[in-house]
Design a protein around this motif. Structure first.
Motif, PDB file in Angstrom:
ATOM      1  N   ALA A 198       0.976  -0.905   0.062  1.00 56.07           N
ATOM      2  CA  ALA A 198      -0.132   0.180   0.253  1.00 56.07           C
ATOM      3  C   ALA A 198       0.959   1.424  -0.273  1.00 56.07           C
ATOM      4  CB  ALA A 198      -1.065  -0.282   1.503  1.00 56.07           C
ATOM      5  N   SER A 199       1.789   1.054   0.958  1.00 51.63           N
ATOM      6  CA  SER A 199       3.067   2.700   0.973  1.00 51.63           C
ATOM      7  C   SER A 199       3.307   2.416  -0.452  1.00 51.63           C
ATOM      8  CB  SER A 199       3.933   2.094   1.492  1.00 51.63           C
ATOM      9  OG  SER A 199       3.568   2.073   3.282  1.00 51.63           O
ATOM     10  N   ILE A 200       2.902   1.497  -1.060  1.00 56.08           N
ATOM     11  CA  ILE A 200       4.735   1.635  -2.386  1.00 56.08           C
ATOM     12  C   ILE A 200       3.397   2.511  -3.996  1.00 56.08           C
ATOM     13  CG2 ILE A 200       5.443   0.289  -4.293  1.00 56.08           C
ATOM     14  CD1 ILE A 200       6.924  -1.699  -2.683  1.00 56.08           C
ATOM     15  N   VAL A 201       2.061   1.537  -3.887  1.00 63.67           N
ATOM     16  CA  VAL A 201       1.335   2.013  -4.592  1.00 63.67           C
ATOM     17  C   VAL A 201       0.759   3.426  -4.201  1.00 63.67           C
ATOM     18  CG1 VAL A 201      -1.054   2.286  -5.095  1.00 63.67           C
ATOM     19  CG2 VAL A 201       0.027   0.093  -4.959  1.00 63.67           C
ATOM     20  N   LEU A 202       0.409   4.512  -2.673  1.00 65.72           N
ATOM     21  CA  LEU A 202       0.806   5.722  -2.168  1.00 65.72           C
ATOM     22  C   LEU A 202       1.957   6.084  -2.668  1.00 65.72           C
ATOM     23  CD1 LEU A 202      -0.791   7.760  -1.205  1.00 65.72           C
ATOM     24  CD2 LEU A 202       0.447   6.917   1.241  1.00 65.72           C
ATOM     25  N   ALA A 217      -2.363   9.708 -10.829  1.00 65.62           N
ATOM     26  CA  ALA A 217      -1.891   9.488  -9.878  1.00 65.62           C
ATOM     27  C   ALA A 217      -3.681   9.679  -9.826  1.00 65.62           C
ATOM     28  CB  ALA A 217      -2.247  10.895  -9.743  1.00 65.62           C
ATOM     29  N   LYS A 218      -4.609   9.512 -10.676  1.00 67.49           N
ATOM     30  CA  LYS A 218      -6.538   8.884  -9.616  1.00 67.49           C
ATOM     31  C   LYS A 218      -6.148   7.568 -10.107  1.00 67.49           C
ATOM     32  CE  LYS A 218     -10.655   9.470 -12.139  1.00 67.49           C
ATOM     33  NZ  LYS A 218     -11.122   8.089 -12.397  1.00 67.49           N
ATOM     34  N   HIS A 219      -4.925   6.787 -11.264  1.00 66.83           N
ATOM     35  CA  HIS A 219      -5.435   4.778 -11.557  1.00 66.83           C
ATOM     36  C   HIS A 219      -4.627   3.867 -10.085  1.00 66.83           C
ATOM     37  CE1 HIS A 219      -4.528   1.737 -13.488  1.00 66.83           C
ATOM     38  NE2 HIS A 219      -2.973   1.123 -12.999  1.00 66.83           N
ATOM     39  N   HIS A 220      -3.727   4.822  -9.718  1.00 69.40           N
ATOM     40  CA  HIS A 220      -2.980   4.921  -8.737  1.00 69.40           C
ATOM     41  C   HIS A 220      -3.797   4.905  -7.414  1.00 69.40           C
ATOM     42  CE1 HIS A 220       0.941   4.213 -10.937  1.00 69.40           C
ATOM     43  NE2 HIS A 220       0.651   5.360 -10.956  1.00 69.40           N
ATOM     44  N   LEU A 221      -4.518   5.874  -6.835  1.00 67.91           N
ATOM     45  CA  LEU A 221      -4.943   6.053  -6.113  1.00 67.91           C
ATOM     46  C   LEU A 221      -6.459   5.050  -6.134  1.00 67.91           C
ATOM     47  CD1 LEU A 221      -5.360  10.165  -5.318  1.00 67.91           C
ATOM     48  CD2 LEU A 221      -4.057   8.000  -3.324  1.00 67.91           C
ATOM     49  N   GLU A 222      -7.210   4.855  -7.187  1.00 66.00           N
ATOM     50  CA  GLU A 222      -8.125   3.417  -7.419  1.00 66.00           C
ATOM     51  C   GLU A 222      -7.922   2.804  -7.239  1.00 66.00           C
ATOM     52  OE1 GLU A 222      -9.230   4.295 -11.543  1.00 66.00           O
ATOM     53  OE2 GLU A 222     -10.359   5.987 -10.731  1.00 66.00           O
ATOM     54  N   GLY A 223      -6.396   2.282  -7.477  1.00 66.47           N
ATOM     55  CA  GLY A 223      -5.910   0.780  -6.803  1.00 66.47           C
ATOM     56  C   GLY A 223      -5.413   0.916  -5.629  1.00 66.47           C
ATOM     57  N   LEU A 224      -4.752   1.675  -5.066  1.00 63.60           N
ATOM     58  CA  LEU A 224      -4.418   1.437  -3.706  1.00 63.60           C
ATOM     59  C   LEU A 224      -5.837   1.442  -3.094  1.00 63.60           C
ATOM     60  CD1 LEU A 224      -2.641   2.493  -0.753  1.00 63.60           C
ATOM     61  CD2 LEU A 224      -3.393   3.902  -1.259  1.00 63.60           C
ATOM     62  N   ARG A 225      -7.066   1.848  -3.549  1.00 62.98           N
ATOM     63  CA  ARG A 225      -8.714   1.944  -2.786  1.00 62.98           C
ATOM     64  C   ARG A 225      -8.754   0.553  -2.645  1.00 62.98           C
ATOM     65  NH1 ARG A 225     -12.056   4.059   1.161  1.00 62.98           N
ATOM     66  NH2 ARG A 225     -11.895   2.200   1.769  1.00 62.98           N
ATOM     67  N   LYS A 226      -8.303  -0.067  -4.248  1.00 61.92           N
ATOM     68  CA  LYS A 226      -8.870  -1.679  -3.836  1.00 61.92           C
ATOM     69  C   LYS A 226      -8.046  -2.217  -2.717  1.00 61.92           C
ATOM     70  CE  LYS A 226     -10.135  -1.173  -8.853  1.00 61.92           C
ATOM     71  NZ  LYS A 226     -10.085  -1.620 -10.344  1.00 61.92           N
ATOM     72  N   ILE A 227      -6.368  -2.244  -2.888  1.00 59.78           N
ATOM     73  CA  ILE A 227      -6.317  -2.929  -1.828  1.00 59.78           C
ATOM     74  C   ILE A 227      -6.723  -2.946  -0.363  1.00 59.78           C
ATOM     75  CG2 ILE A 227      -3.649  -2.611  -0.486  1.00 59.78           C
ATOM     76  CD1 ILE A 227      -2.652  -2.038  -3.615  1.00 59.78           C
ATOM     77  N   ILE A 228      -7.671  -1.634  -0.278  1.00 57.70           N
ATOM     78  CA  ILE A 228      -7.528  -1.091   0.754  1.00 57.70           C
ATOM     79  C   ILE A 228      -8.799  -2.504   1.501  1.00 57.70           C
ATOM     80  CG2 ILE A 228      -8.587   0.530   2.676  1.00 57.70           C
ATOM     81  CD1 ILE A 228      -6.249   2.532   1.722  1.00 57.70           C
ATOM     82  N   ASN A 229      -8.888  -2.006   0.249  1.00 55.27           N
ATOM     83  CA  ASN A 229     -10.813  -2.410  -0.030  1.00 55.27           C
ATOM     84  C   ASN A 229     -11.100  -4.279   0.694  1.00 55.27           C
ATOM     85  OD1 ASN A 229     -12.448  -0.485   0.248  1.00 55.27           O
ATOM     86  ND2 ASN A 229     -12.635  -1.197  -2.320  1.00 55.27           N
ATOM     87  N   CYS A 250      -2.618  13.085  -0.027  1.00 53.23           N
ATOM     88  CA  CYS A 250      -2.554  12.179  -1.788  1.00 53.23           C
ATOM     89  C   CYS A 250      -3.687  12.819  -1.656  1.00 53.23           C
ATOM     90  CB  CYS A 250      -2.225  11.357  -1.498  1.00 53.23           C
ATOM     91  SG  CYS A 250      -1.636  10.716  -3.122  1.00 53.23           S
ATOM     92  N   ASP A 251      -4.890  11.729  -1.448  1.00 52.96           N
ATOM     93  CA  ASP A 251      -6.242  11.816  -1.868  1.00 52.96           C
ATOM     94  C   ASP A 251      -7.545  13.352  -1.994  1.00 52.96           C
ATOM     95  OD1 ASP A 251      -9.228  10.674  -2.919  1.00 52.96           O
ATOM     96  OD2 ASP A 251      -9.801  10.548  -0.226  1.00 52.96           O
ATOM     97  N   LEU A 252      -6.619  14.106  -0.991  1.00 50.88           N
ATOM     98  CA  LEU A 252      -7.704  15.757  -1.049  1.00 50.88           C
ATOM     99  C   LEU A 252      -6.596  16.251  -1.942  1.00 50.88           C
ATOM    100  CD1 LEU A 252      -8.241  16.525   2.909  1.00 50.88           C
ATOM    101  CD2 LEU A 252      -9.618  16.076   0.899  1.00 50.88           C
ATOM    102  N   GLY A 253      -5.297  16.375  -2.156  1.00 55.25           N
ATOM    103  CA  GLY A 253      -4.410  16.674  -3.705  1.00 55.25           C
ATOM    104  C   GLY A 253      -5.239  16.576  -5.077  1.00 55.25           C
TER     105      GLY A 253
END
Length: 469
Positions: A198-202, A217-229, A250-253
């Motif tokens: 998760a840290s690497i994707v972030l 950035a949007k693509h990576h954040l969506e991937g991070l969201r899937k990992i967390i789910n 990062c999300d707010l950014g």
């Protein structure tokens, strides 16, 4: 995918014939030495401890030492070490075959990361283990190692206005390859959704934001969201507060850069509001008499929350204390996600105050201390609202706060042509004759001295000169 932009990148190394970049050396020296000269005795003790920790952190043998008895651990921590980082690196086994000198910049960034990235760093109680957790994986996770190399070098490129030439591109693409293999690997589900993955994707998402590749950035954040789910949701990160803070930033950014919908606003549902000192110990959060009575109820609650946080930070800064990082996370998430979730008419008082609070909050929670980020989408949105709102319904003192907040947080020098005329007019209406007058007025609303004073005074001085002329 975001790719590092190229440039002949001079590294600060302890060995080798090339001359190091003097600007980078000055930057590193200045921030590493912050607070070090307050007492010579403590200075010597801290230096020895830092060197010992550095060797422990990036030496894989240290992991074995921790599993043995305490006497072995003590002996390892007090072992004789070489004085130069470059010399130490030559004996360290990293997770992959890379030039030790290139990791020097990563370690240098680690020594200044919190000071560089958090305007409120001096008021937040970060765990001492945070830095160790940040560095330790360099010894055993190759994807993490390559991520930190291209991330930190490109950070210094942007900070020092160096034009990149692609020297870190191999590390970027190697990160992507290793990460892809990890995620596609059969039978190793734990590593796919680990904190480290998760840290690497972030980091990939943050890097894409840094180099203005927003679709990546949007693509990576969506991937991070899937990992967390897959991990079980955002609550599974409650013991990794520092990581969660960076995810939310990062999300707010992304929201500020592009106007996209946030992906991690569900953090608000389980984060409590922070607790501060007793009310009598801190100044009044804000002057509610100068806020319109017709203000939306929810918006008024967030105004009060943010005002209380500012008072807490000012109290903390003056008393040389620190707040828990959980309080920083809690306020950032509840205030900023709460404001983003609201909608008002663009010409309304509620909307200009909502955007003013978002602008102010971004300067406190999102901006980097040494490098002011520009948010094109939000800046345009706030400017449009300021130009269209009916200021006749807003007290002059609040108008001045709204304009100054935009000047210190969102607007750059290219905006001064349209911003400074109403700023000068409003200063005259409020009878502002000095920076002391201005700062006192701003403090009756919201203002954090250690974050806003320097830039605020600079803007006041340049505006007041034009006023007198």
């Amino acid at each position: 995918m975001s790719t590092p932009q190229g440039l002949g990148m001079p590294f600060v190394v302890s060995t080798g014939p090339a001359k190091p970049d003097p600007n980078l050396r000055k930057f590193i020296r200045r921030h590493v030495m912050i607070g070090k000269n307050l007492g010579k005795t403590r200075q010597t003790r801290r230096k020895k401890q830092k060197s010992s920790e550095l060797r422990d952190v990036i030496n894989p043998e240290k992991l074995l030492t921790e599993s043995s008895d305490k006497s072995s651990l003590i002996a390892a921590r007090h072992s004789i070490i070489l004085p130069k980082v470059g010399s130490e690196l030559s004996t360290i086994q990293l997770a992959d075959a890379v030039e030790p000198s290139i990791v020097t910049t990563v370690l240098q960034f680690a020594s200044i990361a919190k000071q560089a990235l958090y305007p409120l760093e001096s008021c937040i109680l970060f765990d001492k283990s945070d830095k160790r957790q940040w560095i330790e994986p360099l010894a055993f996770d190759s994807a993490y190692l390559h991520t930190m190399i291209f991330m930190t070098h490109d950070y210094f490129n942007v900070l020092l206005h160096r034009i990149p030439c692609g020297e870190t591109s191999p590390h970027f693409f190697k990160t992507l390859r290793i990460l892809r293999e990890r995620l596609l690997c059969e039978g190793d589900d734990s590593s796919k959704v680990s904190i480290l993955t998760a840290s690497i994707v972030l980091a990939l998402a943050g890097h894409a934001l840094l180099v203005k590749e927003y679709s990546s950035a949007k693509h990576h954040l969506e991937g991070l969201r899937k990992i967390i789910n897959v991990r079980g949701g955002i609550t599974t990160l409650k013991d990794s507060v520092k990581l969660l803070i960076e995810i939310i930033r990062c999300d707010l950014g992304m929201v500020f850069h592009c106007g996209s919908r946030p992906l991690f606003s569900d953090v608000v549902s389980w984060q409590p509001f922070p607790l501060g000192p007793e009310p009598h110990k801190i100044e009044s959060p804000c002057n509610s008499d100068k806020v319109p009575k017709s203000l939306n109820c929810q918006l008024a609650m967030i105004w009060t929350t943010m005002g209380g946080f500012c008072s807490l930070i000012n109290f903390t800064a003056n008393s040389k204390n620190r707040i828990p990082k959980e309080a920083f996370l809690s306020t950032m998430a509840s205030v900023m996600y709460g404001l983003i979730d609201m909608e008002f008419d663009i010409r309304s008082t509620n909307e200009v105050i909502r955007l003013g609070l978002l602008a102010f909050s971004s300067s406190v929670f999102l901006q980097w201390k040494q490098m002011r980020m520009s948010y094109a989408h939000f800046s345009a949105l706030y400017k449009d609202c300021l130009m269209r709102v009916g200021f006749s319904d807003i007290p002059a003192q609040l108008q001045l706060w709204l304009l100054m907040v935009g000047a210190i947080s969102e607007f750059g020098k290219t905006d001064y042509e349209w911003l400074k005329p109403p700023l000068r007019t409003t200063m005259n209406l409020c009878r502002i004759g000095s920076w002391t007058d201005m700062r006192h007025l701003l403090s009756t609303f919201m203002w954090i001295g250690i974050v806003h004073d320097e830039l605020g005074k600079s803007i006041f001085d340049s505006t007041s000169v034009l006023t007198i002329a």
